[in-house]
Scaffold this motif. Sequence first.
Motif, PDB file in Angstrom:
ATOM      1  N   ALA A   1       0.263  10.679 -11.309  1.00 38.12           N
ATOM      2  CA  ALA A   1      -0.941  11.498 -11.404  1.00 38.12           C
ATOM      3  C   ALA A   1      -0.645  12.929 -11.861  1.00 38.12           C
ATOM      4  O   ALA A   1      -1.546  13.676 -12.197  1.00 38.12           O
ATOM      5  CB  ALA A   1      -1.654  11.530 -10.048  1.00 38.12           C
ATOM      6  N   LEU A   2       0.625  13.308 -11.892  1.00 35.96           N
ATOM      7  CA  LEU A   2       0.997  14.668 -12.294  1.00 35.96           C
ATOM      8  C   LEU A   2       0.713  14.894 -13.781  1.00 35.96           C
ATOM      9  O   LEU A   2       0.912  13.994 -14.597  1.00 35.96           O
ATOM     10  CB  LEU A   2       2.482  14.915 -12.019  1.00 35.96           C
ATOM     11  N   PRO A   3       0.277  16.080 -14.153  1.00 38.07           N
ATOM     12  CA  PRO A   3      -0.005  16.369 -15.577  1.00 38.07           C
ATOM     13  C   PRO A   3       1.211  16.148 -16.493  1.00 38.07           C
ATOM     14  O   PRO A   3       1.046  15.651 -17.604  1.00 38.07           O
ATOM     15  CB  PRO A   3      -0.422  17.839 -15.568  1.00 38.07           C
ATOM     16  N   THR A   4       2.410  16.481 -16.013  1.00 41.38           N
ATOM     17  CA  THR A   4       3.590  16.291 -16.860  1.00 41.38           C
ATOM     18  C   THR A   4       3.852  14.817 -17.123  1.00 41.38           C
ATOM     19  O   THR A   4       4.297  14.439 -18.201  1.00 41.38           O
ATOM     20  CB  THR A   4       4.847  16.927 -16.236  1.00 41.38           C
ATOM     21  N   TRP A   5       3.576  13.968 -16.141  1.00 41.75           N
ATOM     22  CA  TRP A   5       3.744  12.512 -16.327  1.00 41.75           C
ATOM     23  C   TRP A   5       2.730  12.019 -17.340  1.00 41.75           C
ATOM     24  O   TRP A   5       3.040  11.278 -18.253  1.00 41.75           O
ATOM     25  CB  TRP A   5       3.563  11.822 -14.989  1.00 41.75           C
ATOM     26  N   ARG A   6       1.496  12.407 -17.181  1.00 40.18           N
ATOM     27  CA  ARG A   6       0.428  11.942 -18.076  1.00 40.18           C
ATOM     28  C   ARG A   6       0.658  12.412 -19.516  1.00 40.18           C
ATOM     29  O   ARG A   6       0.357  11.708 -20.451  1.00 40.18           O
ATOM     30  CB  ARG A   6      -0.910  12.445 -17.573  1.00 40.18           C
ATOM     31  N   LYS A   7       1.182  13.613 -19.669  1.00 42.98           N
ATOM     32  CA  LYS A   7       1.427  14.175 -20.998  1.00 42.98           C
ATOM     33  C   LYS A   7       2.490  13.381 -21.735  1.00 42.98           C
ATOM     34  O   LYS A   7       2.433  13.218 -22.944  1.00 42.98           O
ATOM     35  CB  LYS A   7       1.856  15.640 -20.863  1.00 42.98           C
ATOM     36  N   ASN A   8       3.473  12.875 -21.020  1.00 37.54           N
ATOM     37  CA  ASN A   8       4.584  12.185 -21.640  1.00 37.54           C
ATOM     38  C   ASN A   8       4.331  10.702 -21.717  1.00 37.54           C
ATOM     39  O   ASN A   8       4.923   9.968 -22.361  1.00 37.54           O
ATOM     40  CB  ASN A   8       5.883  12.466 -20.893  1.00 37.54           C
TER      41      ASN A   8
ATOM     42  N   ASP B   1       0.828  -1.214   0.000  1.00 41.13           N
ATOM     43  CA  ASP B   1       0.000   0.000   0.000  1.00 41.13           C
ATOM     44  C   ASP B   1       0.857   1.257   0.000  1.00 41.13           C
ATOM     45  O   ASP B   1       0.560   2.221  -0.717  1.00 41.13           O
ATOM     46  CB  ASP B   1      -0.943   0.002   1.220  1.00 41.13           C
ATOM     47  N   GLU B   2       1.943   1.270   0.782  1.00 35.28           N
ATOM     48  CA  GLU B   2       2.846   2.432   0.813  1.00 35.28           C
ATOM     49  C   GLU B   2       3.508   2.637  -0.549  1.00 35.28           C
ATOM     50  O   GLU B   2       3.612   3.749  -1.043  1.00 35.28           O
ATOM     51  CB  GLU B   2       3.919   2.263   1.893  1.00 35.28           C
ATOM     52  N   TRP B   3       3.984   1.561  -1.137  1.00 39.45           N
ATOM     53  CA  TRP B   3       4.619   1.652  -2.459  1.00 39.45           C
ATOM     54  C   TRP B   3       3.603   2.136  -3.494  1.00 39.45           C
ATOM     55  O   TRP B   3       3.926   2.952  -4.347  1.00 39.45           O
ATOM     56  CB  TRP B   3       5.197   0.311  -2.875  1.00 39.45           C
ATOM     57  N   SER B   4       2.400   1.630  -3.419  1.00 39.47           N
ATOM     58  CA  SER B   4       1.359   2.035  -4.366  1.00 39.47           C
ATOM     59  C   SER B   4       1.092   3.534  -4.281  1.00 39.47           C
ATOM     60  O   SER B   4       0.957   4.208  -5.304  1.00 39.47           O
ATOM     61  CB  SER B   4       0.068   1.262  -4.109  1.00 39.47           C
ATOM     62  N   LYS B   5       1.023   4.062  -3.064  1.00 38.51           N
ATOM     63  CA  LYS B   5       0.824   5.504  -2.885  1.00 38.51           C
ATOM     64  C   LYS B   5       1.998   6.287  -3.466  1.00 38.51           C
ATOM     65  O   LYS B   5       1.810   7.303  -4.130  1.00 38.51           O
ATOM     66  CB  LYS B   5       0.662   5.846  -1.398  1.00 38.51           C
ATOM     67  N   ALA B   6       3.209   5.818  -3.175  1.00 39.04           N
ATOM     68  CA  ALA B   6       4.403   6.512  -3.660  1.00 39.04           C
ATOM     69  C   ALA B   6       4.461   6.513  -5.187  1.00 39.04           C
ATOM     70  O   ALA B   6       4.852   7.507  -5.807  1.00 39.04           O
ATOM     71  CB  ALA B   6       5.655   5.867  -3.086  1.00 39.04           C
ATOM     72  N   ILE B   7       4.065   5.425  -5.810  1.00 35.84           N
ATOM     73  CA  ILE B   7       4.073   5.325  -7.274  1.00 35.84           C
ATOM     74  C   ILE B   7       2.951   6.163  -7.880  1.00 35.84           C
ATOM     75  O   ILE B   7       3.125   6.786  -8.925  1.00 35.84           O
ATOM     76  CB  ILE B   7       3.963   3.848  -7.707  1.00 35.84           C
ATOM     77  N   ALA B   8       1.809   6.193  -7.220  1.00 35.03           N
ATOM     78  CA  ALA B   8       0.653   6.916  -7.751  1.00 35.03           C
ATOM     79  C   ALA B   8       0.868   8.429  -7.779  1.00 35.03           C
ATOM     80  O   ALA B   8       0.348   9.106  -8.667  1.00 35.03           O
ATOM     81  CB  ALA B   8      -0.597   6.582  -6.934  1.00 35.03           C
ATOM     82  N   LYS B   9       1.630   8.962  -6.834  1.00 36.70           N
ATOM     83  CA  LYS B   9       1.832  10.412  -6.763  1.00 36.70           C
ATOM     84  C   LYS B   9       2.402  10.993  -8.061  1.00 36.70           C
ATOM     85  O   LYS B   9       1.764  11.840  -8.682  1.00 36.70           O
ATOM     86  CB  LYS B   9       2.730  10.783  -5.585  1.00 36.70           C
ATOM     87  N   PRO B  10       3.579  10.593  -8.489  1.00 40.66           N
ATOM     88  CA  PRO B  10       4.109  11.203  -9.720  1.00 40.66           C
ATOM     89  C   PRO B  10       3.316  10.823 -10.967  1.00 40.66           C
ATOM     90  O   PRO B  10       3.199  11.618 -11.895  1.00 40.66           O
ATOM     91  CB  PRO B  10       5.548  10.675  -9.803  1.00 40.66           C
TER      92      PRO B  10
END
Length: 153
Positions: free
Chosen positions: A146-153, A135-144
């Motif tokens: 979800a960022l618009p710059t990540w999604r754009k690329n 669960d902790e790893w999932s939260k840590a991975i989900a944060k970046p």
Amino acid sequence: MNHPARTVPEFVAWVKSRPDRASFGTAAAGSQPHFFGVMIGRAIGVDMVHVPYKGATPLVTDLAGGQIPAGISALSDLLELHRAGKLRIIATSGAQRSPLLPTVSTFKEQGFASIEGTGWLAFYAPAGTPKAVIDEWSKAIAKPSALPTWRKN
């Protein structure tokens, strides 16, 4: 960077005139880039020799140093050296141009429609890893991610 090819057709002409140099490196044998190299060789009618490396760093080092004429790797492995003029990316494998490198055309755009593919990433944990850790790893991975710059690329 002393390789003359700036496009896939130019690379094809170069490699056909130098069959003894028809090789490409990848970060690992049996990897997706390895199979892309085989596909490229078949598409251009040249038996390309695969040179496996132990990771992207030695591959990129030899590419930049001119010890190997071509390499296939993730865009993230090559992008900064391309931007610095130390390597030349001549094609990308996606269905569309990469937003990270919009001036570089795809294999399809350069007349090689059969050479297309994209990658994906996965995060693995050993069987039996406690749910709280997952669960902790999932939260840590989900944060970046979800960022618009990540999604754009």
